[in-house]
Design an enzyme around this catalytic site. Structure first.
Site, mmCIF file in Angstrom:
data_model
loop_
_atom_site.group_PDB
_atom_site.id
_atom_site.type_symbol
_atom_site.label_atom_id
_atom_site.label_comp_id
_atom_site.label_asym_id
_atom_site.label_seq_id
_atom_site.Cartn_x
_atom_site.Cartn_y
_atom_site.Cartn_z
ATOM 1 C CB CYS A 136 -42.100 -88.166 -77.756
ATOM 2 S SG CYS A 136 -41.875 -86.383 -77.589
ATOM 3 C CD GLU A 142 -38.947 -91.359 -71.482
ATOM 4 O OE1 GLU A 142 -40.085 -90.879 -71.359
ATOM 5 O OE2 GLU A 142 -37.902 -90.711 -71.290
ATOM 6 C CB SER A 177 -43.245 -90.433 -64.518
ATOM 7 O OG SER A 177 -42.094 -89.819 -64.055
ATOM 8 C CB SER A 215 -50.675 -88.537 -70.002
ATOM 9 O OG SER A 215 -50.450 -88.605 -68.616
#
Ligand code: SF4
Length: 390
Positions: A144, A174, A310, A372
């Site tokens: 992203c 990430e 998260s 998500s």
């Protein structure tokens, strides 16, 4: 042989639009949006957050994964791990024949020049990217833009001799990828999970302390060879994009105040840097639940999203501070009017709770979903709630 990297899709957007809509779209959700984000049926009223569900980064990553499958029907297509933290979406991809390097029996050693590998929205470490490149795999990079923005700042910190202090979860893909960017540029990093850890680091910045105890506590969350007396002298702030925005800002303030105390206002710029790296989609979803709870008196809130997501967990945290909140992984967690399966805030495991839904009389439910979570799951939750309240 150098890897072929696709970073802007594979020119098959229109070809996969139909199947994406079929798999993830929800007519009920579209109706709710058109009706001022409210759904009423009998004694049930649902207030949907005005920002919820797939963010732009996830939308793009899933789109590219479908395009990849369509573009390479005869080749093995792999994901490095979950494309996003939603079991429903990952299962759909498995059903399309996409393989997961993280699954039992799979190994990077099996990959070669004929294989296609999709990199997820939250990115991969520099080491993994280098390994895949060395093997000559064709790569489809869905990292992203908001994650790339964090990486840009972390690389800049490293190049100017600043340690990246990353507000994030050290086990999250990430954060590992972000940390690897610092190391690749010869920099140090330290990951702090929350305000309590940040306070500990700030204490060390101000007064020094027990080096061994510091390393004992943060050894696995810091770069190899981390020396607190050396590496906390110049700090650049960064964050995992899906953390609680208010917590990231508070940690930034804590660290800035500690550096100010330690080095003084005149020298602060030489020792402390921060750039805004909070992802706007995360921020919008968190703001939207705050607005929902302010504007509507709801009896309870349902938050839909993977338990390892998260940003979904943080939405649930915000809601739980105000109303009874149930973080559910999917619609099947709504077992009956009496029973719900959910993951309590801050816990690892799912539990079952009884008596969660008022059995009679009007019931008002706040509803949101993580970045998500596809809309069709939200639509199925609404349909189940309606059936329970019929
Ligand atoms: S949560 Fe933000 S950074 Fe992560 S994929 Fe979505 S838009 Fe990108």
């Amino acid at each position: 042989m150098p890897s072929l990297i696709f970073r802007k899709g594979l020119d098959l957007k229109d070809a996969v639009a139909g199947i994406l809509a079929e798999n993830y779209h929800s007519r009920v959700v579209e109706q709710i949006k058109a009706n001022d984000f409210t759904y009423t049926a009998g004694r049930l009223t649902v207030h949907l957050a005005r920002e919820f569900g797939f963010c732009y980064g996830v939308d793009r990553a899933v789109d590219y994964a479908y395009q990849t499958r369509a573009r390479f029907p005869q080749q093995r297509v792999y994901l490095t791990g979950e494309i996003i933290h939603n079991p429903h979406v990952n299962d759909q991809l498995r059903a399309m024949g996409v393989r997961f390097m993280s699954d039992p029996g799979e190994s990077i050693d099996q990959l070669g020049p004929r294989d296609v590998v999709i990199l997820p929205a939250f990115g991969v470490t520099v080491q993994l990217l280098t390994d895949l490149d060395r093997r000559g795999c064709t790569l489809v990079d869905t990292t992203c833009g908001s994650v790339l923005n964090v990486w840009k700042n972390v690389r800049r910190y490293a190049q100017s001799g600043f340690t990246s202090v990353i507000h994030g979860k050290v086990w999250h893909e990430e954060t590992q990828a972000t940390a690897s960017q610092a190391v690749e540029r010869g920099g140090a990093y330290l990951v702090v999970l929350n305000g309590e850890e940040a306070e500990y680091v700030c204490g060390y910045i101000r007064n020094g302390g027990d080096r061994a105890a510091f390393l004992e506590r943060f050894g696995s969350a810091a770069s190899s060879g981390f020396e607190p007396d050396r590496d906390l002298a110049r700090i650049g702030l960064a964050n995992q994009t899906t953390m609680l925005m208010s917590e990231s800002l508070a940690i930034g303030e804590l660290v800035r105040a500690a550096m100010l105390d330690r080095w003084g206002a005149d020298d602060l710029a030489a020792h402390y840097q921060a750039f805004d790296t909070i992802c706007s989609a995360t921020q919008d979803r968190q703001d939207a639940v705050v607005d929902l709870l302010r504007d509507h008196h709801v009896d309870l809130v349902v938050v839909v999203g993977g338990y390892n997501s998260s940003n979904t967990a943080n939405l649930a945290r915000i809601c739980a501070a105000a109303r009874p909140t149930f973080h559910i992984a999917d619609p099947a967690c709504l077992v009956s009017v009496d029973e719900i399966r959910h993951r309590p805030i801050g816990k690892k495991d799912e539990i079952a709770t009884r008596g969660w839904l008022p059995a009679a009389g009007p019931v008002r439910i706040g509803l949101t979903s993580g970045a998500s979570t596809p809309d069709n799951l939200v639509g199925a939750v609404v349909a189940t709630l309606e059936a329970f309240c019929a």
